[in-house]
Design a protein around this motif. Structure first.
Motif, PDB file in Angstrom:
ATOM      1  N   ASP A 142       0.826  -1.211   0.000  1.00 20.87           N
ATOM      2  CA  ASP A 142       0.000   0.000   0.000  1.00 20.87           C
ATOM      3  C   ASP A 142       0.858   1.258   0.000  1.00 20.87           C
ATOM      4  N   LEU A 143       1.924   1.264   0.798  1.00 20.07           N
ATOM      5  CA  LEU A 143       2.781   2.442   0.874  1.00 20.07           C
ATOM      6  C   LEU A 143       3.523   2.672  -0.439  1.00 20.07           C
ATOM      7  N   GLU A 196       2.443   1.833  -3.372  1.00 22.84           N
ATOM      8  CA  GLU A 196       1.450   2.342  -4.317  1.00 22.84           C
ATOM      9  C   GLU A 196       1.129   3.809  -4.028  1.00 22.84           C
ATOM     10  N   GLU A 197       1.130   4.192  -2.753  1.00 26.36           N
ATOM     11  CA  GLU A 197       0.882   5.586  -2.377  1.00 26.36           C
ATOM     12  C   GLU A 197       1.984   6.498  -2.923  1.00 26.36           C
TER      13      GLU A 197
END
Length: 485
Positions: free
Chosen positions: A60-61, A63-64
Motif C-alpha cells: 500500500d505504501l 502504491e501511495e
C-alpha cells in the motif's frame, strides 16, 4: 548467514513496544510530500506476526508513493501528455512568427490555456503589507487566488514548453506502444516507469519535460541519480536504460530528435562472486520444499517446476488443452522465445496431470487456484503463486541472503537451475537441454535453421532427471566443480 523469515526486520521498526512499517520516500519526492518516511502501525509486539502482516502495508505504501509520483511528475499521465503535446505544437506555430508578433500571439493563447489548466482556485490569501513592499502584485489586503499545486506545476511546464520550444518526453509514447512495443505487461510497466522517472529527473534539474534536452550528460547524470539517490541495483538501472534506448530510437526514427543519447549510456556492472550469484536448490532444499506442509496447488506447481525446468509463469498459465495426449506440456513463449515449445511430461508428474485434468475442458485453467486479478490486468497470474511460494520457502528456512542484496539467492527460478544442473549431470548434451528449457541455442545452424531435436530424445533426457529421496532416506549432495553453495 541466511536471514530467516522469523528474524526478518526489513521495513520494520519497534516504536513504543509495537512494530510499525517504515517506508523511505525517494529524495526527489520528499519536499513535495513533506516527509522523508511513511509509517504505519501494525499494532503488534510480535516480530513473527509483524512479518506476516507487513507485506500488505508495504504494498500500500509503495502504491501511495507511486501514485504521488505519477500525479506530481508523471510523464506518462494522460492529461499531462495531452497538455504538453499542445504546448509543443504551439511552440512550432509560434516559431513561424517574428519576435513582436510572437509575443502578443503567445500571451493571448498561453494565458487562456493556462487559466484552463489551473481551473478554479482552491482558496485565497491576502497580500500582506510586507509582501506589497517587496514587490508582489497588488496592494496590501488584495486577495490572491491559490490553485492546486499540481495544476500550477503543470501550467508552469506548459508555459516553458510553449514559449521555449521542446518535445515532451512521452510525446510519442502512445504511438510507440501501438507500433513497436511487443513485450510482457511487466516489461511495459518498466517502460512506463522509466519515462516517469526520466521526466521527474529532467523537471527537477530545471530542463523541463523536454526530450530534446536529454543529451549524453543528462543520461550520465540520470544513471548516477538512480544509483546514488534511489539506491538501485546495477541490473535494474540497466533494464531502465535499455527501455529508454529503444524508445529514443523510435523518437529518432520520427525525426523528433537528431541522435539517441542512450546508445552511449554506461552502467557499471560489478562482477559478482559465485557466492553472491543466485543458485540452484541443493538436494536437501528440494526435499525440504517438496515434503513440507503446504497447499496441494503449491506442491503441484513446485513439482512441475522441478521436473520441466519451466518458469513459474509458464506453469501457472497452462490450460487443460496444453497437455498434449498426456505426453507433453505446451508452454507459451517466455522472455526471448519466438514461439511455444513442447516439453515431455515426466513420469513422476502423471498423477498430478491426471488429477488436474479431471472434468476440465481444453480452455480451462490447469491451476484455477491462481486466477488473474481483474483489477490488475497487467499483473501476471503467477504473482500470487510467487508470493505464496516465497512465504512458504522462508517459513521452512530455505533462504540465502547476501549482505547488500535485496533478493535471496534462492527463489522459484532455482527449480529451473536445479533441473538444468541435473540434466547436465545425467549426460544430456547442451543443445538438447537448451531446447527443452527454451534457451537460445548457439550458432546459426542450431539457433536459426534447425527445428530442434526429436521428442524421443527430449523424453529420455527428462526421464533421466531424478528427484532426491522424499521418504526420509539419506540425501546425498553431489560435489560441483564451480559450487555456488
Amino acid at each position: 548467514m541466511a536471514r530467516t523469515a522469523a528474524g526478518d526486520k526489513r521495513f520494520l521498526e519497534l516504536h513504543h513496544g509495537k512494530y510499525r512499517v517504515v517506508m523511505t520516500v525517494p529524495k526527489v519526492l520528499r519536499k513535495a510530500m513533506g516527509t522523508t518516511k511513511l509509517k504505519r502501525q501494525l499494532g503488534t509486539d510480535s516480530l513473527a506476526v509483524a512479518n506476516e502482516t507487513k507485506w500488505a502495508v508495504v504494498k500500500d505504501l509503495k502504491e501511495e508513493i507511486l501514485a504521488f509520483e505519477r500525479q506530481t511528475f508523471g510523464a506518462g499521465r494522460a492529461d499531462r501528455q495531452a497538455v504538453l503535446q499542445q504546448a509543443s505544437e504551439l511552440a512550432k506555430t509560434l516559431s513561424d512568427y517574428g519576435p513582436e508578433e510572437r509575443g502578443g500571439l503567445a500571451r493571448a493563447i498561453v494565458e487562456d490555456t493556462v487559466q484552463g489548466i489551473l481551473g478554479k482556485p482552491v482558496g485565497y490569501r491576502e497580500v500582506s503589507p510586507w509582501m506589497a513592499r517587496t514587490g508582489e502584485a497588488g496592494d496590501a489586503g488584495t486577495r490572491i487566488p491559490v490553485y492546486d499545486p499540481n495544476r500550477e506545476r503543470l501550467a508552469d511546464d506548459f508555459v516553458n514548453v510553449a514559449m521555449n520550444g521542446g518535445l515532451p518526453i512521452a510525446n510519442a509514447d502512445a504511438a510507440y506502444k501501438e507500433k513497436r512495443l511487443r513485450v510482457s505487461p511487466r516489461t511495459e510497466d518498466d517502460h512506463d516507469r522509466a519515462l516517469r522517472m526520466l521526466g521527474a529527473f529532467c523537471i527537477c534539474q530545471g530542463l523541463g519535460d523536454d526530450a530534446t534536452k536529454v543529451d549524453e550528460y543528462v543520461v550520465a547524470d540520470f544513471v548516477a541519480h538512480l544509483e546514488n539517490e534511489h539506491g538501485m541495483a546495477a541490473r535494474t538501472i540497466k533494464k531502465y536504460v535499455s527501455r529508454l534506448k529503444l524508445y529514443f530510437d523510435y523518437l529518432k526514427s520520427l525525426r523528433q530528435i537528431t541522435a539517441n543519447p542512450w546508445k552511449e549510456a554506461v552502467v557499471y556492472m560489478p562482477t559478482a562472486k559465485n557466492s553472491e550469484l543466485e543458485r540452484p536448490f541443493t538436494e536437501q532444499e528440494v526435499v525440504t520444499l517438496l515434503t513440507g506442509k503446504c497447499k496441494q496447488a503449491l506442491r503441484d506447481v513446485m513439482m512441475m517446476g522441478a521436473l520441466t525446468g519451466a518458469r513459474l509463469d509458464a506453469v501457472v498459465d497452462l490450460k487443460a488443452g496444453d497437455v498434449i495426449d498426456n505426453k507433453a506440456f505446451r508452454f507459451k513463449p517466455q522472455k526471448r522465445e519466438k514461439g511455444e515449445r513442447f516439453v515431455p511430461i515426466h513420469s513422476d508428474l502423471m498423477e498430478i496431470v491426471g488429477r488436474r485434468l479431471q472434468g476440465k475442458k481444453p480452455e480451462d485453467d490447469l491451476f484455477p487456484e491462481y486466477p488473474r486479478d481483474p483489477d490488475k490486468p497487467k499483473v501476471e497470474r503467477s504473482f500470487r503463486a510467487s508470493k505464496h511460494f516465497t512465504t512458504y520457502r522462508r517459513s521452512l528456512g530455505v533462504d540465502d541472503m547476501v549482505a547488500g542484496k535485496r533478493r535471496s539467492r534462492v527463489n522459484f527460478h532455482s527449480f529451473r537451475r536445479w533441473f538444468i544442473t541435473k540434466a547436465e549431470r545425467s549426460g544430456s548434451p547442451e543443445p538438447l537441454i537448451a531446447a527443452i528449457v527454451g534457451h537460445t541455442r548457439k550458432g546459426m545452424t542450431l539457433g536459426h535453421y534447425s527445428e530442434g531435436p526429436e521428442m524421443i530424445a527430449a523424453r529420455e533426457a527428462v526421464e533421466r532427471i531424478k528427484l532426491p529421496p522424499l521418504d526420509g532416506s539419506p540425501v546425498i549432495q553431489p560435489e560441483a566443480i564451480t559450487p555456488r553453495s
